[in-house]
Design an enzyme around this catalytic site. Structure first.
Site, PDB file in Angstrom:
ATOM      1  N   TRP A   1     180.700   2.075  14.005  1.00 29.42           N
ATOM      2  CA  TRP A   1     181.460   1.373  12.968  1.00 29.42           C
ATOM      3  C   TRP A   1     182.638   0.661  13.652  1.00 29.42           C
ATOM      4  CZ3 TRP A   1     185.950   3.523   9.849  1.00 29.42           C
ATOM      5  CH2 TRP A   1     186.226   2.705   8.739  1.00 29.42           C
TER       6      TRP A   1
ATOM      7  N   ASP B   1     181.615  12.010  11.884  1.00 33.14           N
ATOM      8  CA  ASP B   1     182.026  11.151  10.780  1.00 33.14           C
ATOM      9  C   ASP B   1     180.869  11.171   9.778  1.00 33.14           C
ATOM     10  OD1 ASP B   1     182.905   9.215   9.063  1.00 33.14           O
ATOM     11  OD2 ASP B   1     183.275   7.688  10.598  1.00 33.14           O
TER      12      ASP B   1
ATOM     13  N   ALA C   1     180.093   9.819   6.183  1.00 33.50           N
ATOM     14  CA  ALA C   1     180.597   8.966   5.095  1.00 33.50           C
ATOM     15  C   ALA C   1     179.514   8.669   4.061  1.00 33.50           C
ATOM     16  CB  ALA C   1     181.134   7.663   5.678  1.00 33.50           C
TER      17      ALA C   1
ATOM     18  N   LYS D   1     181.575   6.639  -0.984  1.00 36.71           N
ATOM     19  CA  LYS D   1     180.238   6.148  -1.320  1.00 36.71           C
ATOM     20  C   LYS D   1     179.498   7.105  -2.241  1.00 36.71           C
ATOM     21  CE  LYS D   1     181.581   3.623   2.041  1.00 36.71           C
ATOM     22  NZ  LYS D   1     181.947   3.067   3.114  1.00 36.71           N
TER      23      LYS D   1
END
Ligand code: LMR
Length: 393
Positions: free
Chosen positions: A127, A208, A210, A243
């Site tokens: 990212w 991470d 997400a 999300k």
């Protein structure tokens, strides 16, 4: 003094949002920023979120500060959602953060505080904001091989070879599920091999996560994170609720540090200290929505059902796009699109082809050919497939 300021590098993802807005064509298709859209192109507030907000509005009688690490009920609910019973709750220090990005930022600061010389190993690609924050903090980045644009899958041998060069005192950043930007993920045996390398090098994993619930389901998507956390002495986890709860603008995330139970008190105090230095108390509204949902059987069941619909809708779009491209190209070379998981897939093409898609067809994807699958619908999939073939991808 501010005349000394220099222009900062633009964020490629957010720039695209602006360019899309300014495009007057009504046939344009937005596959840019990672926001879920339903078949009509809307990003609705989830039913359970609305219901939780109503309950909060009715019952909340104060807006006084929570703790520096946020509401403990939120930390408990998120530790359970992400970690299940993989590690004892007493080994987890946790602090609410403004979004998953806030958790990533705090995690890097924590690493720098513990070891200013730490190198952070990141997947190539990762990212873009990971790289931007690391550069801003002046931290050393080491890329490890990850995406293989010939196969659309993971260059696993390259990844392992590169991870073996990490050392104790370094950090290895991994995407828990639904790799952003590629959509290519490790299978369970590959995760085991990564864990072996982490154990032998002593580097600390930072996960991470997400997009839990967007890939193979809430539990399946957390499996790797749980396995890593329970197999190494220390692990950082940055989780986002943007999300999977669809509460993007509420900025709801959490940083968890899993270590020994003996270290938990000091670790918890350190996370609270870091919050205080950066923004004092973390935002509460989104966190309260999440804990309200996760601690109520009915709301949780409804949230899970809606999330499952979202996940299945994205899988159906993947299948449709891969099928359409197979038909038009007469080959299986786009089959990886159906294998990828999460919101994104990287097509693996060149920036000039991405630009041709934008100029000629009004199709907006990030310059590295990352597409937000959720930006499609049944009608736009064939349009995209024809455009991909038309520009010669
Ligand atoms: C994305 O990658 O598009 C999302 O994570 C949104 C963002 O902040 O970049």
């Amino acid at each position: 003094m501010f005349e000394t300021l220099k222009a900062q590098p633009a964020d490629k993802i957010l720039d695209l949002v602006q360019a899309y807005r300014e495009d007057p064509r009504d046939t344009k298709i937005d596959l840019g920023v990672g926001v879920y859209k339903d078949a009509s192109g809307n990003t609705p507030v989830m039913r359970a979120v609305k219901a939780a907000e109503q309950r909060i509005w009715e019952s909340q009688d104060t807006k006084v500060y929570t703790g520096l690490a946020g509401d403990p009920a939120y930390a408990d609910a998120m530790a359970a959602l992400v970690l299940g019973d993989a590690v004892p709750r007493g080994s987890v220090a946790a602090a609410a953060t403004p979004g998953g990005t806030g958790a990533v930022r705090q995690a890097f600061e924590l690493v720098r505080m513990a070891n200013p010389k730490a190198r952070v190993f990141v997947s190539d690609p990762t990212w873009p904001n990971h790289l931007s924050i690391l550069s801003y903090l002046g931290m050393e980045v080491v890329n490890y091989r990850y995406f293989d644009s010939d196969t659309g899958g993971v260059n696993f041998d390259g990844m392992i070879e590169d991870l073996k060069t990490a050392k104790k005192g370094d950090v290895v950043l991994l995407h828990g599920c639904c790799h952003n930007p590629t959509g290519a993920n490790l299978n369970s045996a590959e995760w085991d091999a990564v864990i072996e390398v982490l154990q032998s090098t002593g580097a600390v994993p930072m996960i991470d996560i997400a997009y839990q619930g967007f890939g193979d389901g809430l539990e399946a998507d957390a499996a790797a994170t749980r396995k890593v956390a329970s197999s190494v002495p220390e692990c950082l986890i940055a989780a986002s609720c943007s999300k999977n709860f669809g509460i993007y603008r509420e900025r709801t995330g959490i940083l968890m540090l899993v270590a020994s139970e003996a270290a938990q008190g000091l670790n918890q105090a350190t996370l609270a200290f870091l919050n205080r230095q950066n923004y004092s108390f973390p935002p509460d509204h989104g966190a309260r929505i999440v804990s309200t949902i996760l601690t109520d059987d009915e709301l949780k069941a409804d949230w899970m059902a809606e999330l499952e619909d979202v996940r299945n809708a994205m899988l159906a779009l993947r299948e449709q796009l891969a099928g359409e491209l197979q038909r038009l190209s007469g080959s299986d070379r786009f089959g990886f699109l159906a294998q990828h998981r999460g919101m994104f897939s990287r097509l693996g093409t060149t920036p000039d082809k991405v630009e041709a898609l934008r100029e000629k067809h009004g199709i907006y994807m990030v310059g590295d050919s990352r597409m937000n699958i959720a930006g499609l619908n049944q009608n736009s999939v064939p349009i995209l497939a024809r455009a991909i073939i038309d520009v010669g991808i």
